[in-house]
Design an enzyme around this catalytic site. Structure first.
Site, PDB file in Angstrom:
ATOM      1  N   GLU A  68       0.858  -1.187   0.000  1.00 28.85           N
ATOM      2  CA  GLU A  68       0.000   0.000   0.000  1.00 28.85           C
ATOM      3  C   GLU A  68       0.894   1.238   0.000  1.00 28.85           C
ATOM      4  OE1 GLU A  68      -2.011   0.846   3.834  1.00 28.85           O
ATOM      5  OE2 GLU A  68      -1.362  -1.171   4.388  1.00 28.85           O
ATOM      6  N   CYS A 108      -3.353  -3.754   4.405  1.00 30.84           N
ATOM      7  CA  CYS A 108      -2.446  -4.797   4.902  1.00 30.84           C
ATOM      8  C   CYS A 108      -2.842  -6.188   4.425  1.00 30.84           C
ATOM      9  CB  CYS A 108      -2.419  -4.788   6.427  1.00 30.84           C
ATOM     10  SG  CYS A 108      -1.781  -3.251   7.086  1.00 30.84           S
ATOM     11  N   THR A 150       3.103   3.768  16.031  1.00 33.23           N
ATOM     12  CA  THR A 150       2.877   2.437  15.429  1.00 33.23           C
ATOM     13  C   THR A 150       3.416   2.385  13.996  1.00 33.23           C
ATOM     14  OG1 THR A 150       0.626   2.964  14.639  1.00 33.23           O
ATOM     15  CG2 THR A 150       0.807   2.088  16.859  1.00 33.23           C
ATOM     16  N   SER A 206     -10.934   1.615  14.024  1.00 36.39           N
ATOM     17  CA  SER A 206     -10.190   0.621  13.238  1.00 36.39           C
ATOM     18  C   SER A 206      -9.990  -0.657  14.054  1.00 36.39           C
ATOM     19  CB  SER A 206      -8.844   1.194  12.760  1.00 36.39           C
ATOM     20  OG  SER A 206      -7.936   1.340  13.830  1.00 36.39           O
ATOM     21  N   HIS A 225      -2.520 -10.384  12.108  1.00 35.49           N
ATOM     22  CA  HIS A 225      -1.966  -9.138  11.592  1.00 35.49           C
ATOM     23  C   HIS A 225      -1.634  -8.274  12.816  1.00 35.49           C
ATOM     24  CE1 HIS A 225      -1.319  -5.387   9.711  1.00 35.49           C
ATOM     25  NE2 HIS A 225      -2.422  -4.841  10.202  1.00 35.49           N
ATOM     26  N   LYS A 250      -5.577  -8.314  22.014  1.00 34.35           N
ATOM     27  CA  LYS A 250      -7.021  -8.022  21.915  1.00 34.35           C
ATOM     28  C   LYS A 250      -7.701  -9.047  21.005  1.00 34.35           C
ATOM     29  CE  LYS A 250      -6.434  -2.931  22.078  1.00 34.35           C
ATOM     30  NZ  LYS A 250      -6.957  -2.519  23.359  1.00 34.35           N
ATOM     31  N   ASN A 288       4.893  -1.756  12.724  1.00 30.17           N
ATOM     32  CA  ASN A 288       3.930  -2.219  11.716  1.00 30.17           C
ATOM     33  C   ASN A 288       4.616  -2.217  10.351  1.00 30.17           C
ATOM     34  OD1 ASN A 288       1.655  -2.976  10.314  1.00 30.17           O
ATOM     35  ND2 ASN A 288       0.408  -1.200  10.911  1.00 30.17           N
ATOM     36  N   SER A 313      -7.404  -2.887   6.221  1.00 30.41           N
ATOM     37  CA  SER A 313      -8.429  -1.866   6.427  1.00 30.41           C
ATOM     38  C   SER A 313      -9.203  -1.631   5.151  1.00 30.41           C
ATOM     39  CB  SER A 313      -7.776  -0.559   6.885  1.00 30.41           C
ATOM     40  OG  SER A 313      -7.393  -0.690   8.230  1.00 30.41           O
TER      41      SER A 313
HETATM   42  P1  HMG Z   1      -4.378   6.172  21.517  1.00 32.93           P
HETATM   43  O1  HMG Z   1      -5.849   6.283  21.340  1.00 32.93           O
HETATM   44  O2  HMG Z   1      -3.618   7.432  21.685  1.00 32.93           O
HETATM   45  O3  HMG Z   1      -4.037   5.215  22.737  1.00 32.93           O
HETATM   46  O4  HMG Z   1      -3.721   5.410  20.314  1.00 32.93           O
HETATM   47  P2  HMG Z   1      -4.943   4.770  23.994  1.00 32.93           P
HETATM   48  O5  HMG Z   1      -5.273   5.939  24.803  1.00 32.93           O
HETATM   49  O6  HMG Z   1      -6.069   3.862  23.540  1.00 32.93           O
HETATM   50  O7  HMG Z   1      -3.852   3.883  24.768  1.00 32.93           O
HETATM   51  C1  HMG Z   1      -3.388   2.686  24.217  1.00 32.93           C
HETATM   52  C2  HMG Z   1      -3.317   1.649  25.324  1.00 32.93           C
HETATM   53  O8  HMG Z   1      -2.307   2.058  26.246  1.00 32.93           O
HETATM   54  C3  HMG Z   1      -4.596   1.504  26.130  1.00 32.93           C
HETATM   55  O9  HMG Z   1      -4.724   0.139  26.464  1.00 32.93           O
HETATM   56  C4  HMG Z   1      -4.289   2.319  27.375  1.00 32.93           C
HETATM   57  O10 HMG Z   1      -5.049   1.906  28.516  1.00 32.93           O
HETATM   58  C5  HMG Z   1      -2.818   2.023  27.550  1.00 32.93           C
HETATM   59  P3  HMG Z   1      -6.071  -0.682  26.070  1.00 32.93           P
HETATM   60  O11 HMG Z   1      -7.192  -0.018  26.745  1.00 32.93           O
HETATM   61  O12 HMG Z   1      -6.196  -0.563  24.566  1.00 32.93           O
HETATM   62  O13 HMG Z   1      -5.768  -2.064  26.529  1.00 32.93           O
HETATM   63  N1  HMG Z   1      -2.100   3.011  28.358  1.00 32.93           N
HETATM   64  C6  HMG Z   1      -1.115   2.689  29.237  1.00 32.93           C
HETATM   65  N2  HMG Z   1      -0.617   1.511  29.629  1.00 32.93           N
HETATM   66  C7  HMG Z   1       0.389   1.508  30.543  1.00 32.93           C
HETATM   67  N3  HMG Z   1       0.900   2.644  31.079  1.00 32.93           N
HETATM   68  C8  HMG Z   1       0.436   3.865  30.706  1.00 32.93           C
HETATM   69  C9  HMG Z   1      -0.616   3.917  29.745  1.00 32.93           C
HETATM   70  N4  HMG Z   1      -1.306   4.933  29.160  1.00 32.93           N
HETATM   71  C10 HMG Z   1      -2.196   4.360  28.314  1.00 32.93           C
HETATM   72  N5  HMG Z   1       0.976   4.974  31.233  1.00 32.93           N
HETATM   73  C11 HMG Z   1      -4.195   3.715  18.620  1.00 32.93           C
HETATM   74  C12 HMG Z   1      -3.869   3.993  20.101  1.00 32.93           C
HETATM   75  C13 HMG Z   1      -4.011   2.224  18.384  1.00 32.93           C
HETATM   76  C14 HMG Z   1      -5.631   4.108  18.346  1.00 32.93           C
HETATM   77  C15 HMG Z   1      -3.214   4.543  17.743  1.00 32.93           C
HETATM   78  O14 HMG Z   1      -1.893   4.139  17.963  1.00 32.93           O
HETATM   79  C16 HMG Z   1      -3.508   4.428  16.263  1.00 32.93           C
HETATM   80  O15 HMG Z   1      -4.363   5.133  15.721  1.00 32.93           O
HETATM   81  N6  HMG Z   1      -2.787   3.506  15.538  1.00 32.93           N
HETATM   82  C17 HMG Z   1      -2.966   3.297  14.114  1.00 32.93           C
HETATM   83  C18 HMG Z   1      -4.246   2.504  13.799  1.00 32.93           C
HETATM   84  C19 HMG Z   1      -4.140   1.040  14.138  1.00 32.93           C
HETATM   85  O16 HMG Z   1      -3.066   0.505  14.324  1.00 32.93           O
HETATM   86  N7  HMG Z   1      -5.310   0.336  14.149  1.00 32.93           N
HETATM   87  C20 HMG Z   1      -5.326  -1.075  14.427  1.00 32.93           C
HETATM   88  C21 HMG Z   1      -6.474  -1.815  13.721  1.00 32.93           C
HETATM   89  S1  HMG Z   1      -6.587  -1.420  11.976  1.00 32.93           S
HETATM   90  C22 HMG Z   1      -5.293  -2.330  11.240  1.00 32.93           C
HETATM   91  O17 HMG Z   1      -4.727  -3.168  11.860  1.00 32.93           O
HETATM   92  C23 HMG Z   1      -4.930  -1.993   9.839  1.00 32.93           C
HETATM   93  C24 HMG Z   1      -3.624  -1.235   9.660  1.00 32.93           C
HETATM   94  O18 HMG Z   1      -2.525  -2.069   9.875  1.00 32.93           O
HETATM   95  C25 HMG Z   1      -3.572  -0.594   8.260  1.00 32.93           C
HETATM   96  C26 HMG Z   1      -3.799  -1.485   7.048  1.00 32.93           C
HETATM   97  O19 HMG Z   1      -4.642  -2.382   7.020  1.00 32.93           O
HETATM   98  O20 HMG Z   1      -3.158  -1.173   6.032  1.00 32.93           O
HETATM   99  C27 HMG Z   1      -3.499  -0.069  10.650  1.00 32.93           C
END
Ligand code: HMG
Length: 419
Positions: free
Chosen positions: A81, A113, A154, A206, A237, A246, A283, A316
């Protein structure tokens, strides 16, 4: 047996930044990155590296490992991609850099992906009709989000190459299940419009789309195959390592297991061991699932023979596929640890500079002959008169595969002098 995965190889960028450094620079608690997301460091491309050089390096290693394979390649599909052109596919650059036969069908496919899995399944079917030839599948991507965005932590990059073909006995790496479970839906969870160089993402949404796709694809797999037997390992993935936790949690609950302690112990046994490389590379989009598979091979080696693994691919947009595989007797030696040990750690300022430099390198006029000095097997010299120029480093080809790995440290030291 036709359409089995015979072997695989991996290439990664030569630089990385740690999540401790990123957390400090962004004013975020390091626990969020390292515990919450499960990320320890992420790969960063240096000058002269792009998705084509990563793909060429992974594929070149694979062809070197398998003497006589180059002449038999009748199909080469690149899943990505991070395409470098709206028309000319990365596979055409690979065709010349790897000196593939002229009687070889080459093309590039995209579905976030998921593209690597789509390519793999196409290659399997092609192999049934062409048992005397081999298919080369290369997944290559650089995961890029806006700086300071939640997705920034990421990022990553890398390529995975797979060799698909025929085996008379059990001298192969992985035989895939005849049936897959599929789930598709039209969603805007993560996407990159043509006019942007970084992806847009609705982070939490996502994650939900991924998990919904997982259970729907699993149900479709059971419906189509009648197979709901327990597997020895599960690979997912991996956009960030905690996503695999998760996913495993959601799948086991869907299968009727509610006890969190039982789920946690099962994760430690059947999933966690394979995640180590994803934690320190990040990633790699299309290749992420297969990097997890590679991490497992590196860790368990020949213990894997005859074991069964479940594989979940998510792209995605979206398309999900759940399938299984049974390991043969040829578990790949990837040299992942040596590759990782030879990387150079950079600070956040240097990461930002390289991030910007990689965007400038995409523009016409970026051609820089000096990059030719970079001692790597394939180098991207930039764009001249709208053509991308790559150099195959002949000196490299005088060395054999073993010395390539041991040379890496010296070469990295030489490369850094260029900055
Ligand atoms: P965010 O919203 O800033 O993070 O970004 P958050 O507030 O949800 O925190 C993440 C985790 O850290 C949470 O744990 C918090 O509790 C924990 P969870 O509730 O999820 O178990 N946390 C802590 N833990 C320990 N000590 C601390 C602390 N503070 C917080 N001090 C998000 C997270 C993944 C949303 C962001 O990184 C993002 O947007 N990433 C990109 C999108 C993504 O990866 N999506 C995944 C599914 S889609 C997919 O896989 C396709 C993809 O690969 C693309 C494709 O297909 O081409 C992305």
């Amino acid at each position: 047996m036709e359409g089995v995965i015979l072997d695989m190889s991996v290439s990664i960028p030569h630089y990385f930044v740690s999540h401790e450094a990123l957390a400090e620079a962004r004013g975020v608690a390091v626990g969020k990155y390292k515990i919450g997301l499960g990320c320890h460091s992420m790969a960063v491309c240096g000058q002269g590296e792009d998705v084509v050089t990563l793909a060429a390096e992974a594929a070149w290693k694979l062809l070197e490992k398998n003497a006589g394979s180059r002449e038999k390649i009748g199909l080469c599909i690149v899943g990505t991609e991070s395409g470098v052109d709206h028309s000319k596919p990365i596979s055409s650059y690979l065709h010349s850099l790897l000196e593939l036969p002229s009687s070889c069908r080459i093309f590039e496919i995209k579905h976030a992906c998921y593209s690597g899995t789509a390519a793999l399944q196409m290659a399997r079917n092609w192999s049934l009709q062409n048992p005397d030839e081999l298919a080369l599948i290369v997944m290559t991507d650089i995961a890029r989000y806006e700086r300071h965005s939640p997705g920034e932590s990421t990022q990553g990059g890398g390529a995975v190459a797979l060799l698909i073909g025929h085996s008379d006995d059990d001298d192969y790496f992985l035989e895939l299940s005849a049936k897959s479970g599929i789930h598709a839906m039209d969603v805007h969870d993560f996407w990159r419009p043509n006019y942007l160089s970084s992806a847009l993402v609705k982070g939490k949404y996502s994650i939900q789309c991924y998990l919904d796709g997982l259970v729907a694809a699993y149900d479709d797999y059971v419906r189509r195959s009648g197979d709901n037997e327990e597997v020895d390992y599960l690979a997912f993935h991996v956009p960030f390592p905690s996503m695999a936790r998760k996913a495993h949690n959601r799948l086991l609950k869907h299968q009727g297991i509610e006890d969190e302690e039982v789920i946690f112990e099962d994760f430690k046994e059947r999933v966690e061991p394979a995640l180590w490389a994803n934690r320190i590379i990040g990633n790699i989009y299309s290749g992420s699932l297969y990097l997890m598979l590679g991490g497992l091979c590196e860790l368990k080696g020949n213990e894997l023979s005859d074991k069964k693994i479940a594989l979940f691919s998510y792209g995605s947009g979206s398309c999900s596929e759940y399938f299984t595989g049974t390991f043969g007797q040829r578990i790949p030696q990837l040299g992942l640890r040596q590759l990782l040990d030879s990387r150079i750690e950079i600070d956040v300022t240097e990461y930002e500079r390289l991030h910007d430099a990689s965007l400038l390198a995409e523009r016409d006029g970026s051609y820089n002959e000096e990059l030719d000095l970079i001692p790597r097997p394939f180098v991207f010299l930039g764009v001249r008169e709208h053509e991308r120029i790559y150099r195959r480093n002949e000196a490299f080809f005088k060395e054999n595969l073993e010395s390539y790995e041991t040379l890496s440290n010296e070469l990295n030291a030489a490369t850094i002098q260029l900055h």
